[in-house]
Design a protein around this motif. Structure first.
Motif, PDB file in Angstrom:
ATOM      1  N   LEU A   1       0.862  -1.181   0.000  1.00 36.60           N
ATOM      2  CA  LEU A   1       0.000   0.000   0.000  1.00 36.60           C
ATOM      3  C   LEU A   1       0.895   1.226   0.000  1.00 36.60           C
ATOM      4  CD1 LEU A   1      -2.981   0.817   0.059  1.00 36.60           C
ATOM      5  CD2 LEU A   1      -2.822   0.957   2.545  1.00 36.60           C
ATOM      6  N   LEU A   2       0.783   2.015  -1.040  1.00 36.41           N
ATOM      7  CA  LEU A   2       1.655   3.171  -1.242  1.00 36.41           C
ATOM      8  C   LEU A   2       0.925   4.435  -0.799  1.00 36.41           C
ATOM      9  CD1 LEU A   2       4.325   4.214  -2.378  1.00 36.41           C
ATOM     10  CD2 LEU A   2       3.291   4.217  -4.649  1.00 36.41           C
TER      11      LEU A   2
ATOM     12  N   GLU B   1      -7.556   2.424   5.678  1.00 32.24           N
ATOM     13  CA  GLU B   1      -7.145   1.838   4.401  1.00 32.24           C
ATOM     14  C   GLU B   1      -6.261   0.612   4.620  1.00 32.24           C
ATOM     15  OE1 GLU B   1      -8.831   2.716   2.169  1.00 32.24           O
ATOM     16  OE2 GLU B   1      -8.852   4.829   1.678  1.00 32.24           O
ATOM     17  N   LEU B   2      -5.404   0.662   5.622  1.00 28.85           N
ATOM     18  CA  LEU B   2      -4.582  -0.498   5.944  1.00 28.85           C
ATOM     19  C   LEU B   2      -5.446  -1.688   6.344  1.00 28.85           C
ATOM     20  CD1 LEU B   2      -1.746   1.259   7.977  1.00 28.85           C
ATOM     21  CD2 LEU B   2      -1.391  -0.060   5.893  1.00 28.85           C
TER      22      LEU B   2
ATOM     23  N   ARG C   1      -5.152  -4.574   3.639  1.00 31.82           N
ATOM     24  CA  ARG C   1      -4.384  -5.650   4.268  1.00 31.82           C
ATOM     25  C   ARG C   1      -3.116  -5.988   3.480  1.00 31.82           C
ATOM     26  NH1 ARG C   1      -6.526 -10.681   5.490  1.00 31.82           N
ATOM     27  NH2 ARG C   1      -5.367 -10.593   7.456  1.00 31.82           N
ATOM     28  N   PRO C   2      -2.195  -5.040   3.391  1.00 36.51           N
ATOM     29  CA  PRO C   2      -0.950  -5.279   2.642  1.00 36.51           C
ATOM     30  C   PRO C   2      -0.026  -6.241   3.377  1.00 36.51           C
ATOM     31  CG  PRO C   2      -0.797  -3.208   3.816  1.00 36.51           C
ATOM     32  CD  PRO C   2      -2.207  -3.707   4.024  1.00 36.51           C
ATOM     33  N   THR C   3       0.897  -6.830   2.638  1.00 38.65           N
ATOM     34  CA  THR C   3       1.945  -7.645   3.261  1.00 38.65           C
ATOM     35  C   THR C   3       3.201  -6.816   3.498  1.00 38.65           C
ATOM     36  OG1 THR C   3       2.736  -8.377   1.092  1.00 38.65           O
ATOM     37  CG2 THR C   3       1.097  -9.760   2.189  1.00 38.65           C
ATOM     38  N   MET C   4       3.244  -5.626   2.901  1.00 37.17           N
ATOM     39  CA  MET C   4       4.420  -4.764   3.011  1.00 37.17           C
ATOM     40  C   MET C   4       3.969  -3.314   2.937  1.00 37.17           C
ATOM     41  SD  MET C   4       7.783  -4.744   0.527  1.00 37.17           S
ATOM     42  CE  MET C   4       6.762  -4.793  -0.949  1.00 37.17           C
TER      43      MET C   4
ATOM     44  N   GLY D   1      -3.168  -3.810   9.364  1.00 30.54           N
ATOM     45  CA  GLY D   1      -3.892  -4.693   8.459  1.00 30.54           C
ATOM     46  C   GLY D   1      -3.787  -6.159   8.809  1.00 30.54           C
ATOM     47  N   GLY D   2      -2.867  -6.522   9.695  1.00 26.91           N
ATOM     48  CA  GLY D   2      -2.782  -7.888  10.169  1.00 26.91           C
ATOM     49  C   GLY D   2      -1.899  -8.810   9.354  1.00 26.91           C
ATOM     50  N   ARG D   3      -1.480  -8.390   8.150  1.00 22.65           N
ATOM     51  CA  ARG D   3      -0.672  -9.270   7.296  1.00 22.65           C
ATOM     52  C   ARG D   3       0.749  -8.759   7.088  1.00 22.65           C
ATOM     53  NH1 ARG D   3      -2.649  -9.595   1.858  1.00 22.65           N
ATOM     54  NH2 ARG D   3      -1.594 -11.596   1.667  1.00 22.65           N
TER      55      ARG D   3
END
Length: 598
Positions: free
Chosen positions: A228-229, A264-265, A269-272, A344-346
């Motif tokens: 997520l940018l 948004e996060l 739910r981004p990984t990075m 986001g948890g991930r």
């Protein structure tokens, strides 16, 4: 003189350009999600085939409007899906993207568009359009101006304009740029003087992003990976992540409003994630303040100490003790999981750049379960020229050199760089180029050290070194980074050049100030009364004391002044990439500085 290098992990194409990436993605798996865009408060996936088709539509419109191969096209917008779309469309038209920060003043817009000789511009809002129009008489090369939120919207207007252009035409135009042709002119933030346009080629991005993706393979190689940018894509660090995500490919999302970042996060739910130290400081300080307001402040502090101790123990030969592992599992249930959920948890990894993160904060996040990989780079190095590897991070450093490049420490301590990722020069400024480059080596102006494993530590800026009246050399960043980590401190600047001792100017974080006032029984006081309050000054003294721990007594801050304003981009005191304009601050607050030495 000392230097260190790592072999390249990515073979830079002999030729070609960045549009090859989106064509490859569409050819290999047209149904794979490569981007998600926000529509009606929901994330909508965009496949590789859909993205290429939309890029081609917009590129056709640019071609139909008269944009030629090699022309410069300005792009002024917040971070959003259309930024990435327009960037690749400009490249597909054979043109060169010129990013402009959406906060830029008309004067800055006039300089960047005029110096780059931009023939067209895409802006986000009507206010941006008005800003460009206000200086249009100084932009004789500018022919077209489109607005993303205008009526009609820029993307639809360009797609309609290019309706009669066939696919063969856009395919031919997309292949005109070669690897050594400019991809973008990124104007430096300009802490002193006029911003300079750094010429970054398609080769620069291939060398940069290709080696980042390969070295961080577990982060960029996961088919379920996503990033997520939310940093400005106008900044070269945001641009690095944009291109690297497309190159990998992993799912890319954009956030325009940082105030909505938490929501948004949770939904993306981004990984990075990618951030600057101030973002990670805010998350930590907000979590601690929330815990205190809920009567769980002591538990949070115990958890934070445990996380830091656990992370430090990971770097020892013995590793964490049995007792420390037990406490870590306990606090993971009580505290750490909740912090990871906020992101986001991930998320397992984050990339931090733009300024030093701070060793304590780095250990805290790793102890929580989020490894923040700190890196270092400049616009001239196409973003990261050094970064911590995911499998061997060394907290407190900015990592090892980008594979395929060389970092050298000159005899005077200056960091020198060599590699294909470097810029080719400053646009229309041969003198500045010759001053910065010598025999292919870029002189960064930063001071640093390389350890025995090739990890780089930045110790200061050559031009920012203060020399006190007693002849002591002081690197301001060392103290400032520590002070800025305090939740009450928004910005700080160390002064003392030619003075008998070191002092500092501080500004107070207006978001945290009301919470501090409530916690200290001072809720009814005005902002002016709070800034003069003895308890608040004592809290700020704690921030100064923490900063002084990093330096000798001769380098320590003896006095400080609290300013009743903020250092902002609008006030002219910081750049869009959050760097202090020290000369401007020194001039504007000369009276306050003099008062410190009376």
């Amino acid at each position: 003189m000392r230097e260190f290098s790592l072999p390249a992990l990515y073979e830079v194409p002999a030729d070609g350009n960045l549009t090859d990436l989106i064509r490859r993605n569409a050819r290999q798996d047209p149904h794979r999600t490569v981007i998600a865009r926000k529509r009606d408060d929901a994330w909508v996936d965009v496949t590789a085939g859909e993205f290429l088709a939309e890029v081609n539509e917009v590129a056709k419109g640019l071609i139909a409007s008269g944009v030629r191969a090699g022309d410069r096209v300005a792009l002024m917008s917040r971070t959003r899906y259309e930024w990435t779309l327009l960037d690749f469309a400009i490249w597909s038209a054979g043109a060169v993207t010129v990013p402009v920060y959406e906060t830029s003043s008309p004067e800055q817009i006039a300089w960047i568009l005029g110096d780059s000789q931009a023939v067209a511009a895409v802006v986000e809002t009507e206010a941006h359009r008005e800003a460009v129009e206000s200086v249009r008489d100084r932009l004789p090369e500018l022919n077209d101006l489109w607005c993303l939120d205008g009526q009609p919207a820029a993307v639809k207007e360009l797609a309609a304009a290019g309706a009669d252009i066939d696919d063969a035409t856009v395919n031919r135009r997309a292949s005109t740029a070669r690897a050594d042709d400019p991809a973008t002119l990124v104007y430096t933030s300009g802490t002193t003087g006029r911003p300079k346009g750094c010429v970054l080629t398609h080769r620069s991005f291939f060398a940069e992003c290709g080696n980042v993706v390969e070295r961080l393979k577990p982060m960029f190689g996961d088919e379920n990976g996503s990033v997520l940018l939310f940093l400005p894509v106008a900044h070269v660090l945001g641009r690095l992540v944009q291109v690297a995500a497309v190159m990998a490919p992993i799912r890319l999302g954009h956030v325009s409003d940082v105030k909505a970042l938490t929501d948004e996060l949770a939904s993306f739910r981004p990984t990075m994630v990618l951030g600057v130290p101030r973002v990670f400081e805010k998350v930590f300080n907000s979590a601690r303040a929330q815990a205190r307001s809920n009567g769980r402040g002591r538990v949070f502090d115990w958890a934070a100490d445990c996380a830091i101790a656990y992370s430090r123990a990971l770097d020892s030969a013995e590793g964490p003790s049995a007792g420390l592992r037990w406490r870590h599992r306990l606090f993971d249930r009580l505290v750490f999981r909740k912090l990871r959920a906020v992101l986001g948890g991930r998320v397992t990894h984050a990339i931090s750049g733009g300024a030093p993160l701070g060793e304590r904060l780095g250990h805290f996040y790793r102890g929580v379960g989020l490894v923040v990989l700190e890196g270092y780079g400049l616009t001239e190095s196409c973003a990261a020229t050094a970064f911590n590897p995911y499998d061997r991070p060394k907290i407190g450093t900015v990592g090892q050199p980008l594979p395929g490049s060389v970092v050298r420490i000159a005899d005077d301590g200056e960091v020198l760089l060599y590699g294909e990722h470097l810029f080719t020069g400053y646009w229309n400024n041969q003198q500045a180029t010759e001053e910065a480059m010598a025999d292919g080596w870029f002189h960064t102006g930063d001071l640093g050290e390389l350890d025995e494993d090739g990890y780089l530590r930045i110790t200061g800026r050559k031009k920012e070194i203060l020399v006190t009246a007693g002849g002591k050399n002081v690197a301001p960043a060392v103290i400032e980074d520590r002070m800025r980590a305090h939740p009450l401190v928004a910005e700080c600047m160390v002064v003392g050049d030619g003075r008998p001792f070191v002092a500092a100017l501080l500004t107070v974080d207006d978001e945290f100030l009301p919470r501090w006032a409530g916690d200290h029984g001072k809720r009814g006081l005005s902002r002016a009364e709070l800034l003069a309050d003895a308890d608040l000054l004592a809290s700020l003294q704690q921030a100064v004391d923490e900063g002084n721990k990093a330096v000798s007594r001769a380098e320590s801050v003896r006095k400080f002044a609290v300013l009743d304003t903020q250092f902002t981009e609008e006030s002219g005191h910081i750049t869009p990439s959050l760097k202090l304009k020290r000369g401007v601050v020194t001039k504007d607050f000369a009276e306050q500085i003099e008062a410190l030495y009376r």
